[in-house]
Design a protein around this motif. Structure first.
Motif: not given
Length: 524
Positions: A281-285, A364-365, A394-395, A414-415
């Motif tokens: 949801l909050h990131g890119k993989a 990822v956030l 990681v932000k 997401s994390l």
């Protein structure tokens, strides 16, 4: 100059010449709401718990003792009978009745209430007569009294008058009369509520019980900055700091007129991950996938954490690293195997990332509070640096808990970094609200990552209703072993909870990090 300006602003809020027997105490955060059934967070509960009372309360050793109920009896495995204390009045002068108790426990079981995870297992309550209440359970509850300790009693007429029959919906930022006003039976009465500025409580002269301390007025003053909180304490502008930063403890110990009370808190600090969605949801993989659905990725992140560095460099030794999944080691029966951490092994972590198809990492956030746990934002920043070695970008999204917690409740994450604990040391306090998959009656309500592990969940659910202690212990141990293997969360440590106070203050430190104002004495 910045610190001086902050102190000047604080001085304008807090008179230097406070009345005798006034306690001015500070914390980095503030009360979320005065609605006693809406949220389940320690500072919010702590302040509400000075105003509202429960049928069963805790003594200085955290034992369950009579509160608004004078006695109780388990009539059968599914039936409890309690006697209601007579002569108790709410702060508005109206008497406490059995109807108030029935109403309050129904209110606590509302969908808007984060206390429903405690309200549901105590069953359906009904009035037998003016002094007798019966609780009919649909299944055995080994923690019946512990759950009653969590359930505040409100006035039904007051709630109806002010249209607060239901708890407010905090995650949707709902406001209600109960958010800023209160009417309990407890030792302190709400005198003033200014969110983010101060909350003032005054001694209830009509309280049914005897005062154990001498505090007549208590002022909670939120001060977000660590240095400013300490400066306010040293200068005498506040009398007690609930959460001094670990890096400042050595200095405070050497400061004349200041003393510390400290001990390990029953609270597990951990990392949670979204394991429900197929994409981040909050990131890119790579491939648009959600890496956290892969146990190898979760394990890699775990083994990339240098927990000893966090303990020594950030926490100044004021933490107990653990691989346990319960707030207290008592919850896992002090079992070394259930408490042991996976080893810090960067090479093994990198190999796991390669096997999972994430050798080049992902983005990822990391959602993180910045005013709830000891060094919470700093821990998130340190973790981001450690995970960078796995090429995970990681932000850190650090926010006050008033903003972050509703976000997590919506599973808009997401994390995330979170903590869980309190007075209950039994594993149930972690198994049902946090580790089990989301279900009815508050089950899994703090499972913000949406994880489900059928075998572990079944074992945990069975342990919740098993009356035989030996059988129950076996179920709990088995459930914890399954969760340890699945890694729905990554345990970090149990934090030390130090309080710093002026020499004139005497306060009872408890393992649940609860400041009971009624027990505080302030000398002239």
């Amino acid at each position: 100059m910045k610190l001086q300006s902050l102190l000047l602003s604080l001085a304008l809020l807090v008179p230097l010449a406070a009345p005798a027997q006034t306690l001015r105490w500070a914390a980095q955060g503030d009360v979320q709401t005065l609605d006693p059934h809406s949220q389940n967070e320690i500072l919010t509960n702590m302040v509400n718990g000075q105003i509202y009372e429960t049928l069963v309360r805790r003594d200085r050793q955290l034992r369950a003792v009579p509160g608004l109920a004078t006695e109780w009896k388990q009539v059968s495995p599914l039936l409890w009978r309690l006697k209601l204390r007579q002569g108790v009045r709410f702060h508005d002068g109206t008497p406490l009745t059995a109807e108030d108790v029935v109403f309050s426990l129904q209110r606590a079981n509302d969908a808007n209430s984060l206390l429903r995870v405690y309200a549901a297992p105590v069953g359906k309550v009904k009035k037998i007569d003016a002094t007798t209440l019966e609780f009919q359970l649909d299944r055995p509850n080994p923690l019946f009294l512990d759950h009653l300790v969590q359930l505040w009693i409100m006035s039904k007429p007051w709630a109806e008058k002010h249209k607060v029959v239901r708890p407010l919906n905090f995650k949707e930022r709902e406001e209600s009369y109960a958010a800023l006003h209160a009417n309990g039976t407890g030792p302190f009465v709400l005198a003033e509520r200014q969110p983010g500025i101060k909350t003032v409580l005054r001694r209830n002269p009509a309280w049914w019980d005897q005062a154990a301390g001498n505090v007549q007025e208590a002022q909670l003053i939120p001060i977000a900055n660590d240095a400013t909180r300490n400066a306010a304490l040293i200068s005498g502008e506040v009398d007690l700091v609930l959460d001094p930063a670990p890096r400042d403890l050595a200095r405070l110990r050497q400061t004349p007129g200041i003393k510390l009370a400290e001990g390990l808190e029953n609270r597990l600090i951990y990392i949670g991950m979204d394991q429900a969605r197929d994409t981040l949801l909050h990131g890119k993989a790579p491939g648009g996938k959600n890496p956290f659905k892969d146990q190898r990725v979760r394990r890699a992140l775990y083994q990339a954490i240098d927990i000893e560095a966090i303990k020594t460099k950030l926490m100044n030794g004021q933490s107990a690293p653990t691989g346990g999944l319960t707030p207290s080691p008592l919850g896992s029966f002090n079992d070394p195997q259930l408490e042991a951490r996976l080893p810090h092994d960067l090479a093994a972590a990198q190999k796991l990332m390669l096997e999972a198809g994430y050798a080049e990492g992902f983005e990822v956030l990391l959602d993180c509070p910045n005013n709830r746990y000891v060094n919470d934002e700093e821990i998130c920043i340190a973790l981001a640096a450690m995970w960078k070695k796995l090429k995970v970008a990681v932000k850190v999204n650090a926010q006050p808990r008033a903003l972050l917690f509703p976000k997590l409740e919506k599973q808009d994450t997401s994390l995330f970094l979170y903590g869980w604990g309190g007075a209950i040391t039994d594993a149930e306090t972690m198994l049902t609200p946090v580790l089990r998959g989301r279900g009815e009656q508050g089950v899994g309500y703090a499972n913000f990552g949406g994880w489900k592990h059928e075998k572990a969940d079944a074992l945990a659910a069975a342990s919740s209703i098993e009356a035989d202690p030996a059988k129950r212990e076996g179920l709990i141990r088995a459930a914890l072993r399954e969760y340890r293997e699945a890694l729905p969360i990554l345990p970090l440590h149990r934090q030390t909870a130090p309080w710093a106070m002026r020499a004139k203050v005497t306060a009872q430190h408890r393992a649940d990090n609860w400041l009971e104002l009624n027990w505080v004495t302030v000398s002239p």
